[in-house]
Each structure stands twice: as structure tokens, then as C-alpha cells.
Scaffold this active site. Structure first.
Site, PDB file in Angstrom:
ATOM      1  N   ASP A 165       0.813  -1.215   0.000  1.00  0.00           N
ATOM      2  CA  ASP A 165       0.000   0.000   0.000  1.00  0.00           C
ATOM      3  C   ASP A 165       0.851   1.273   0.000  1.00  0.00           C
ATOM      4  O   ASP A 165       2.078   1.212   0.171  1.00  0.00           O
ATOM      5  CB  ASP A 165      -0.960  -0.007   1.203  1.00  0.00           C
ATOM      6  CG  ASP A 165      -0.293  -0.475   2.496  1.00  0.00           C
ATOM      7  OD1 ASP A 165       0.950  -0.468   2.561  1.00  0.00           O
ATOM      8  OD2 ASP A 165      -1.015  -0.834   3.432  1.00  0.00           O
ATOM      9  N   ASP A 201      -7.434  -3.013  14.517  1.00  0.00           N
ATOM     10  CA  ASP A 201      -8.808  -3.360  14.127  1.00  0.00           C
ATOM     11  C   ASP A 201      -8.845  -4.587  13.210  1.00  0.00           C
ATOM     12  O   ASP A 201      -9.869  -4.903  12.626  1.00  0.00           O
ATOM     13  CB  ASP A 201      -9.478  -2.161  13.442  1.00  0.00           C
ATOM     14  CG  ASP A 201      -8.727  -1.685  12.202  1.00  0.00           C
ATOM     15  OD1 ASP A 201      -7.744  -2.360  11.794  1.00  0.00           O
ATOM     16  OD2 ASP A 201      -9.106  -0.643  11.634  1.00  0.00           O
ATOM     17  N   HIS A 220      -7.100  -5.041  10.408  1.00  0.00           N
ATOM     18  CA  HIS A 220      -6.916  -4.828   8.966  1.00  0.00           C
ATOM     19  C   HIS A 220      -5.610  -5.458   8.477  1.00  0.00           C
ATOM     20  O   HIS A 220      -4.652  -5.564   9.234  1.00  0.00           O
ATOM     21  CB  HIS A 220      -6.986  -3.338   8.581  1.00  0.00           C
ATOM     22  CG  HIS A 220      -5.867  -2.485   9.093  1.00  0.00           C
ATOM     23  ND1 HIS A 220      -6.052  -1.195   9.551  1.00  0.00           N
ATOM     24  CD2 HIS A 220      -4.525  -2.711   9.195  1.00  0.00           C
ATOM     25  CE1 HIS A 220      -4.889  -0.688   9.905  1.00  0.00           C
ATOM     26  NE2 HIS A 220      -3.955  -1.581   9.705  1.00  0.00           N
ATOM     27  N   GLU A 250      -9.579  -1.807   5.565  1.00  0.00           N
ATOM     28  CA  GLU A 250     -10.204  -1.462   6.834  1.00  0.00           C
ATOM     29  C   GLU A 250     -11.460  -2.306   7.044  1.00  0.00           C
ATOM     30  O   GLU A 250     -11.984  -2.905   6.092  1.00  0.00           O
ATOM     31  CB  GLU A 250     -10.558   0.022   6.825  1.00  0.00           C
ATOM     32  CG  GLU A 250      -9.353   0.944   6.663  1.00  0.00           C
ATOM     33  CD  GLU A 250      -8.491   1.059   7.923  1.00  0.00           C
ATOM     34  OE1 GLU A 250      -8.397   0.087   8.696  1.00  0.00           O
ATOM     35  OE2 GLU A 250      -7.903   2.139   8.110  1.00  0.00           O
TER      36      GLU A 250
HETATM   37  P1  PGA Z   1       2.392  -1.681  12.645  1.00  0.00           P
HETATM   38  O1  PGA Z   1       1.229  -1.529  11.586  1.00  0.00           O
HETATM   39  O2  PGA Z   1       3.284  -2.769  12.150  1.00  0.00           O
HETATM   40  O3  PGA Z   1       3.106  -0.339  12.651  1.00  0.00           O
HETATM   41  O4  PGA Z   1       1.777  -2.009  13.952  1.00  0.00           O
HETATM   42  C1  PGA Z   1       0.527  -2.653  11.169  1.00  0.00           C
HETATM   43  C2  PGA Z   1      -0.641  -2.277  10.277  1.00  0.00           C
HETATM   44  O5  PGA Z   1      -1.334  -1.295  10.540  1.00  0.00           O
HETATM   45  O6  PGA Z   1      -0.894  -3.012   9.299  1.00  0.00           O
END
Ligand code: PGA
Length: 270
Positions: free
Chosen positions: A67, A136, A138, A143
Site C-alpha cells: 500500500d 482493528d 486490517h 479497513e
Molecule cells: P504496525 O502496523 O506494524 O506499525 O503495527 C501494522 C498495520 O497497521 O498493518
């Protein structure tokens, strides 16, 4: 889903790096799906060390990132292109022409998302997709509520994700509201997935992903439909799992099989 529980974040990085390195050695021209965020940093650091000290060769590898924020220049310090460049690409010998991150500045974003899908297809599909997970649940920027069949597209970020990611920006108002993200359907087409999670803040999402029902409200739960997913998580992220003993037994059996210790598994005793 195979579940490997390491004692801490360092162990997760070490284990995940070995997983990736073993593929790169077996298939030097493999296609890796890469993720940004704090979680995969330990994996990248260990892969960089293996490149520098153990000649792990990325020269034929192709990569696709999950992304990118819409509107940020690739040189913007918070862009995911910049993140990958600084934390991984510039330390290894990947061909810059083969290291793909979605272009958040594309003029026609809709057409570009389709093009990104085609680029993955033309490269032969993703062999191994590395994934972090949001609080959450995702994966990439899919999302809650994202279609489990979704493809690469534009996505509005939730308030929770914007708040979580604000730590990298001067203040929350600077976090882009839109991102280009591979879809859940795109991710499910990878031949193998490696899901990484560390820390207590991920415990609830990990429980829902591994032991909960498949639901678009926790997009990572769609990984239950994939035939080859390994979750490498630390004790803190594993804290809410109820079947930990079984996961440990599976791992023990797996390592006995790999080491040819069949008699300890009761094979060939009769
Ligand atoms: P993080 O992010 O590795 O910084 O916890 C993970 C994500 O939001 O996919």
C-alpha cells in the site's frame, strides 16, 4: 493456519527473516510481497544482516508493496516508498526497477490500481506476502467492512488507523485520509502468506483473526480461507489465543518431521 509463537519481537523478526531467506535461496527470482509499519522492521533488519554477512542475494527478486498513501511524494519521509527505501531497499542488492511500491501520485488513480494488479500478474504472482495487522484487524489498508474479494483500489482510512499512524507525522491532521491498497482478494492470491504481530495492542486482533469467525469486520480473518498462511507472533500478541498448547504441539511435530525423528512421532514403531 500455522501459528508460531516466539518469546518477543526480536524472535519474530529472526524467525520471519529465516522464512523469507529460505524462499529467496530456493527460488532466487521469487516475488515477495512487502509491508511497511513497525512490525516488519525486525525482519528487514535481519534480512539486511543476512545479505551483508551471509551473501543473501536479492538481485533477481521482484517486490511489490501492499500500500501507499495517496498524495505523498515518494521522497516524502512518511511515504511508504521512502520507508522501504530507507529501511530495506538501499541496504540490499534488489534491482530498483523490480522494487514496486504503489504510486500515490498517479494521475488516474483508478487506472493505476488496475495497472498495479497487472504488474503483479506479469511478474508471475506473489510467492510470499508479508503482512502486519492493524489493531482493528486490517491487513494492508483493508479497513473493517472491506470486501473480502477486493482488489487493488483506493481506500479511506478509519479514524483508528489515522490515530495509530499519526505517530509518524507532526500531527494527526497531516496523515493522508486516502491510500492505495492491495485488496483482500489480491492478498489471498499470494502463494504463501506470513502474518506478523507483536505487542499486547495486537492481541485482540490476532485472536479474532486466528480463532474468530471469517468476517469483513476483521479483514485478516479472510486468511483462514488461504491454504498456506504462517502467523509468527510474540507472546504478547498471542496472549488472547485459547489453543496455544495445540499450536505448540503442531510446531513440535513439525520440527520432529523436519529432523527425521519419525520414531518419536510413533511412525514406523509397529
Ligand atoms: P504496525 O502496523 O506494524 O506499525 O503495527 C501494522 C498495520 O497497521 O498493518
Amino acid at each position: 493456519m500455522r501459528v508460531i509463537i516466539e518469546s518477543d519481537a526480536q524472535g519474530v523478526g529472526w524467525r520471519a527473516a529465516r522464512f523469507v531467506a529460505s524462499l529467496v535461496r530456493r527460488k532466487p527470482g521469487c516475488v515477495l510481497g512487502l509491508a511497511t509499519g513497525g512490525t516488519p522492521l525486525g525482519t528487514y533488519n535481519e534480512l539486511i544482516r543476512m545479505h551483508q554477512q551471509e551473501s543473501l542475494d536479492f538481485s533477481q527478486v521482484t517486490t511489490f508493496n501492499l500500500d501507499e498513501y495517496v498524495g505523498l511524494d515518494p521522497a516524502h519521509p512518511q511515504s511508504y516508498r521512502y520507508f522501504m527505501q530507507e529501511n530495506f531497499f538501499r541496504h540490499i542488492n534488489v534491482d530498483p526497477g523490480k522494487a514496486h511500491v504503489p504510486d500515490g501520485r498517479a494521475k488516474d488513480l483508478g487506472a493505476y490500481c488496475q495497472e498495479y494488479e497487472q504488474m503483479i500478474e506479469h511478474a508471475g504472482g506473489i510467492d510470499l506476502q508479508i503482512l502486519g495487522i492493524g489493531r482493528d484487524g486490517h491487513i494492508a489498508f483493508n479497513e473493517p467492512g472491506s470486501s473480502l474479494g477486493s482488489r487493488t483500489r483506493l481506500k479511506s482510512l478509519t479514524g483508528e488507523t489515522i490515530t495509530d499512524n499519526a505517530r509518524f507525522f507532526e500531527d494527526e491532521s497531516q496523515v493522508p485520509r486516502l491510500a492505495i491498497t492491495m485488496g483482500v482478494g489480491t492478498i489471498l492470491e499470494s502463494r504463501q502468506c506470513l502474518l506478523l504481530a507483536t505487542g499486547t495492542s495486537k492481541a485482540r486482533a490476532i485472536r479474532s483473526t486466528i480463532e474468530g469467525s471469517i468476517t469483513a469486520q476483521v479483514t485478516a480473518s479472510a486468511l483462514q480461507l488461504h491454504r498456506d498462511v504462517t502467523a509468527v507472533i510474540d507472546e504478547e500478541a498471542a496472549a488472547w489465543l485459547t489453543r496455544r498448547e495445540y499450536y505448540a504441539e503442531v510446531e513440535e511435530a513439525q520440527s520432529l518431521l523436519e529432523n527425521g525423528e519419525f520414531s518419536r512421532l510413533g511412525i514406523g514403531n509397529q
